[in-house]
Design an enzyme around this catalytic site. Structure first.
Site, PDB file in Angstrom:
ATOM      1  N   ASN A  47       0.854  -1.043   0.132  1.00 16.28           N
ATOM      2  CA  ASN A  47       0.030  -0.023  -0.087  1.00 16.28           C
ATOM      3  C   ASN A  47       0.882   1.316   0.058  1.00 16.28           C
ATOM      4  O   ASN A  47       1.933   1.277   0.553  1.00 16.28           O
ATOM      5  CB  ASN A  47      -0.901  -0.060   1.192  1.00 16.28           C
ATOM      6  CG  ASN A  47      -0.393  -0.392   2.467  1.00 16.28           C
ATOM      7  OD1 ASN A  47       0.576  -0.807   2.647  1.00 16.28           O
ATOM      8  ND2 ASN A  47      -0.665   0.351   3.336  1.00 16.28           N
ATOM      9  N   GLU A  49       0.404   5.244   0.921  1.00  9.08           N
ATOM     10  CA  GLU A  49      -0.391   6.545   1.414  1.00  9.08           C
ATOM     11  C   GLU A  49      -0.186   7.778   1.145  1.00  9.08           C
ATOM     12  O   GLU A  49       0.949   7.993   0.205  1.00  9.08           O
ATOM     13  CB  GLU A  49      -0.608   6.169   2.656  1.00  9.08           C
ATOM     14  CG  GLU A  49      -1.191   4.921   3.114  1.00  9.08           C
ATOM     15  CD  GLU A  49      -1.051   4.799   4.948  1.00  9.08           C
ATOM     16  OE1 GLU A  49      -0.723   5.700   5.694  1.00  9.08           O
ATOM     17  OE2 GLU A  49      -2.060   3.961   5.377  1.00  9.08           O
ATOM     18  N   CYS A  58      -4.250   0.616  -2.200  1.00  5.40           N
ATOM     19  CA  CYS A  58      -4.175  -0.400  -1.477  1.00  5.40           C
ATOM     20  C   CYS A  58      -3.186  -1.257  -1.976  1.00  5.40           C
ATOM     21  O   CYS A  58      -2.915  -1.303  -3.244  1.00  5.40           O
ATOM     22  CB  CYS A  58      -5.497  -1.232  -1.357  1.00  5.40           C
ATOM     23  SG  CYS A  58      -6.852  -0.400  -0.222  1.00  5.40           S
ATOM     24  N   GLU A  60      -3.462  -4.486  -2.841  1.00  3.68           N
ATOM     25  CA  GLU A  60      -3.799  -5.317  -3.680  1.00  3.68           C
ATOM     26  C   GLU A  60      -3.999  -4.796  -5.157  1.00  3.68           C
ATOM     27  O   GLU A  60      -3.850  -5.244  -6.007  1.00  3.68           O
ATOM     28  CB  GLU A  60      -5.365  -5.912  -3.458  1.00  3.68           C
ATOM     29  CG  GLU A  60      -5.342  -6.665  -2.090  1.00  3.68           C
ATOM     30  CD  GLU A  60      -5.513  -5.799  -0.747  1.00  3.68           C
ATOM     31  OE1 GLU A  60      -5.059  -4.612  -0.958  1.00  3.68           O
ATOM     32  OE2 GLU A  60      -6.061  -6.290   0.052  1.00  3.68           O
ATOM     33  N   CYS A  92     -10.559  -4.591   0.439  1.00 11.37           N
ATOM     34  CA  CYS A  92     -11.737  -3.624   0.145  1.00 11.37           C
ATOM     35  C   CYS A  92     -12.536  -3.878  -0.987  1.00 11.37           C
ATOM     36  O   CYS A  92     -11.975  -4.495  -1.950  1.00 11.37           O
ATOM     37  CB  CYS A  92     -11.182  -2.255   0.375  1.00 11.37           C
ATOM     38  SG  CYS A  92     -10.453  -1.611  -1.081  1.00 11.37           S
ATOM     39  N   CYS A  95     -10.723  -3.002  -4.450  1.00  4.89           N
ATOM     40  CA  CYS A  95      -9.700  -3.861  -4.747  1.00  4.89           C
ATOM     41  C   CYS A  95     -10.338  -5.172  -5.294  1.00  4.89           C
ATOM     42  O   CYS A  95      -9.884  -5.512  -6.369  1.00  4.89           O
ATOM     43  CB  CYS A  95      -8.906  -4.170  -3.787  1.00  4.89           C
ATOM     44  SG  CYS A  95      -7.595  -2.734  -3.212  1.00  4.89           S
TER      45      CYS A  95
HETATM   46  N1  THU Z   1      -5.023  -1.457   3.098  1.00  2.79           N
HETATM   47  C1  THU Z   1      -4.651  -2.123   2.036  1.00  2.79           C
HETATM   48  O1  THU Z   1      -3.618  -2.006   1.491  1.00  2.79           O
HETATM   49  N2  THU Z   1      -5.454  -3.349   1.638  1.00  2.79           N
HETATM   50  C2  THU Z   1      -6.590  -3.704   2.341  1.00  2.79           C
HETATM   51  O2  THU Z   1      -7.168  -4.792   1.765  1.00  2.79           O
HETATM   52  C3  THU Z   1      -7.227  -2.755   3.204  1.00  2.79           C
HETATM   53  C4  THU Z   1      -6.339  -1.601   3.532  1.00  2.79           C
HETATM   54  C5  THU Z   1      -4.412  -0.257   3.304  1.00  2.79           C
HETATM   55  C6  THU Z   1      -4.981   1.227   2.973  1.00  2.79           C
HETATM   56  C7  THU Z   1      -4.326   2.181   4.069  1.00  2.79           C
HETATM   57  O3  THU Z   1      -2.922   2.443   3.548  1.00  2.79           O
HETATM   58  C8  THU Z   1      -4.129   1.160   5.201  1.00  2.79           C
HETATM   59  O4  THU Z   1      -4.357  -0.190   4.624  1.00  2.79           O
HETATM   60  C9  THU Z   1      -5.261   1.609   6.085  1.00  2.79           C
HETATM   61  O5  THU Z   1      -6.347   1.240   5.532  1.00  2.79           O
END
Ligand code: THU
Length: 136
Positions: A47, A49, A58, A60, A92, A95
């Site tokens: 991920n 941010e 994310c 995925e 999520c 994704c």
């Molecule tokens: N996140 C993912 O990378 N994958 C998921 O399946 C759920 C959430 C990340 C997004 C964000 O950077 C952090 O987790 C918190 O939500």
């Protein structure tokens, strides 16, 4: 605890390595993902941010876009997703939709760094994805 085969465990290992490259200074929640294609290639992501929180992508989706950009956009067998904590990192909705664009029947392996595992399918997680048929 679910016992997985060596193929699944090695895909989890790649996802766990990718997780180290997560950029998550805001949530501190690092996620790694690894997609194995039917050509037996593996594409990984973590991920990323942003200070404008909604621009976060994310793990995925990063892995999916890496696969597509490697020219390996079809017939993915499986994705492994790894995070830390008690709960399994279920993908999520955004994704799920992105993965379904390329491989709606793929296996989804959820894992924690502590050793919890669950195997499911994308069809189970997203039974009726939006489709705009364009002959891809
Ligand atoms: N996140 C993912 O990378 N994958 C998921 O399946 C759920 C959430 C990340 C997004 C964000 O950077 C952090 O987790 C918190 O939500």
């Amino acid at each position: 605890m679910t016992e997985l085969g060596p193929g699944e465990e090695s895909l989890i290992k790649v996802a766990a390595l990718a997780r180290a490259r997560a950029y998550a200074p805001y949530s501190k929640f690092k996620v790694g993902a690894a997609i194995r294609s039917s050509r037996n290639r593996i594409h990984a992501g973590a991920n990323v941010e942003n200070a404008s929180y909604g621009l976060t992508v994310c793990a995925e989706r990063v892995a999916a876009f890496v696969a597509v950009n490697a020219g390996d956009a079809k017939a993915w067998d499986a994705i492994a997703i790894v995070a830390e904590g008690d709960g399994l990192p279920t993908p999520c909705g955004a994704c799920r939709q992105v993965l379904a664009q390329f491989s709606p029947a793929m296996t989804v392996i959820l894992a924690t760094t502590g050793g919890a595992r669950k195997v499911t399918t994308l069809a189970e997680l997203l039974p009726d994805p939006f489709r705009l048929e364009v002959g891809t």
